[in-house]
Enzyme design. Sequence first.
Site, PDB file in Angstrom:
ATOM      1  N   GLU A 228     118.709  11.190 -31.398  1.00 46.16           N
ATOM      2  CA  GLU A 228     117.266  11.459 -31.374  1.00 46.16           C
ATOM      3  C   GLU A 228     116.926  12.124 -30.049  1.00 46.16           C
ATOM      4  O   GLU A 228     117.379  11.666 -29.015  1.00 46.16           O
ATOM      5  CB  GLU A 228     116.482  10.146 -31.509  1.00 46.16           C
ATOM      6  CG  GLU A 228     116.707   9.460 -32.833  1.00 46.16           C
ATOM      7  CD  GLU A 228     115.984   8.109 -32.927  1.00 46.16           C
ATOM      8  OE1 GLU A 228     115.219   7.769 -32.008  1.00 46.16           O
ATOM      9  OE2 GLU A 228     116.195   7.412 -33.918  1.00 46.16           O
TER      10      GLU A 228
ATOM     11  N   ARG B 283     117.582   1.164 -36.164  1.00 42.12           N
ATOM     12  CA  ARG B 283     118.341   1.945 -35.197  1.00 42.12           C
ATOM     13  C   ARG B 283     119.360   2.825 -35.920  1.00 42.12           C
ATOM     14  O   ARG B 283     120.057   2.367 -36.833  1.00 42.12           O
ATOM     15  CB  ARG B 283     119.091   1.023 -34.226  1.00 42.12           C
ATOM     16  CG  ARG B 283     118.201   0.397 -33.159  1.00 42.12           C
ATOM     17  CD  ARG B 283     117.677   1.444 -32.177  1.00 42.12           C
ATOM     18  NE  ARG B 283     116.863   0.887 -31.113  1.00 42.12           N
ATOM     19  CZ  ARG B 283     115.517   0.805 -31.133  1.00 42.12           C
ATOM     20  NH1 ARG B 283     114.830   1.245 -32.166  1.00 42.12           N
ATOM     21  NH2 ARG B 283     114.874   0.295 -30.103  1.00 42.12           N
TER      22      ARG B 283
ATOM     23  N   HIS C  11     111.108   8.672 -35.773  1.00 42.96           N
ATOM     24  CA  HIS C  11     111.048   7.413 -35.007  1.00 42.96           C
ATOM     25  C   HIS C  11     109.598   7.064 -34.641  1.00 42.96           C
ATOM     26  O   HIS C  11     109.210   7.091 -33.468  1.00 42.96           O
ATOM     27  CB  HIS C  11     111.913   7.493 -33.747  1.00 42.96           C
ATOM     28  CG  HIS C  11     112.273   6.135 -33.216  1.00 42.96           C
ATOM     29  ND1 HIS C  11     113.530   5.802 -32.787  1.00 42.96           N
ATOM     30  CD2 HIS C  11     111.540   5.010 -33.068  1.00 42.96           C
ATOM     31  CE1 HIS C  11     113.554   4.541 -32.384  1.00 42.96           C
ATOM     32  NE2 HIS C  11     112.343   4.033 -32.542  1.00 42.96           N
TER      33      HIS C  11
HETATM   34  C1  8YV Z   1     109.550   2.800 -29.511  1.00 42.90           C
HETATM   35  C2  8YV Z   1     111.171   1.250 -30.717  1.00 42.90           C
HETATM   36  O1  8YV Z   1     108.755   3.840 -29.951  1.00 42.90           O
HETATM   37  O2  8YV Z   1     110.201  -0.627 -29.696  1.00 42.90           O
HETATM   38  C3  8YV Z   1     111.225  -0.085 -30.094  1.00 42.90           C
HETATM   39  O3  8YV Z   1     112.348  -0.637 -29.977  1.00 42.90           O
HETATM   40  O4  8YV Z   1     112.128   1.712 -31.226  1.00 42.90           O
HETATM   41  C4  8YV Z   1     109.892   2.012 -30.717  1.00 42.90           C
HETATM   42  O5  8YV Z   1     108.820   1.169 -30.874  1.00 42.90           O
HETATM   43  C5  8YV Z   1     110.645   3.351 -28.737  1.00 42.90           C
HETATM   44  O6  8YV Z   1     111.566   2.418 -28.312  1.00 42.90           O
HETATM   45  C6  8YV Z   1     110.129   4.087 -27.535  1.00 42.90           C
HETATM   46  O7  8YV Z   1     111.001   5.103 -27.278  1.00 42.90           O
END
Ligand code: 8YV
Length: 319
Positions: A267, A238, A285
């Site tokens: 983002e 993160r 990401h």
């Molecule tokens: C996703 C992620 O692409 O699962 C998570 O926490 O960060 C990623 O796998 C994202 O959250 C979708 O926006």
Amino acid sequence: MKPRLILTRMVVAPVIARMQRDYDTLMPDGTMDTATALAAARSHNADAIFFSSKLKLTQETIAALPGSVRIAASCSVGYDHIDVAAARARGLVVTNTPEVLTDCTADLAFLHILCACRRVRENMAIMEQGWRRGFGMDEMLGTRVAGKTLGILGMGRIGRAVAQRARGFGMKIVYHDVAPLPDELAQGATYFPAFREMLPHCQILTLHAPGGAGLNGIMNAETFGLLPQGAVFVNAARGALVDEDALIDALRSGHLAAAGLDAFRNEPAYDLRLRDIPNLFLTPHMGSATMETRIAMGYRALDNLDAFFAGRHVQDSLW
Ligand code: 8YV
């Protein structure tokens, strides 16, 4: 009667097919922002929301949801975009999708370790520009990965999967988390109860901790300074974990040899000063972005919805 569902962001075709078979689904026109999602939930008289980290379920948003909505299934393992306490207080069941994205996220983190250490971005730029000058054997040198000490912040599923990959590269593993792992999970990794005390040992450091208030900016001028000269830093977790000004300083000064980022404070509108640092390997990401994993994540979110509407135990309920 099928339960009424709104989908706030497009997902892959097999997930859509199952969703439309089992739910009266309102499809998104692009990615819904908060106002659009709230309006859609009202107009569709939705029982459920299928969403992702792009939609922040804050206390305010939860309060604004129509009373018909009883469950919100996030297609993500992270849930720093959800105010779980507010959801609980409102009786809104909220779920995530653990386990299914562990391997792909660990693969991407390891890809960042390799690409940062071996200067892949700069090498690609040389090839794209046509590579017409041969290099001396003292030029374009990277950092050897094999045998290095890898520090891992956060030894949950993804951190452990990165450690498993690192063992294949003969790396020594040190880690910090709130508590040490049992031996069968630690597999020889050395625990540091104090994060700061681990940092001087980390020739490469990778973050696998959740976002959220507690760890905000845990990588800052002081903690980057505690890494050894020439260390390599990776964050595929993160963006909030990192003070990006401090990272930029650490790279520009040469204190860090290189870094890899798949997560950013903002983002998609990430800080473009990061783009201009050649020894910083960047991806937008993409940790879970494989077809197999995105199908598995979608199915896992649907499993949670199915269980809820069948009155069964909801395995990934966050409260
Ligand atoms: C996703 C992620 O692409 O699962 C998570 O926490 O960060 C990623 O796998 C994202 O959250 C979708 O926006």
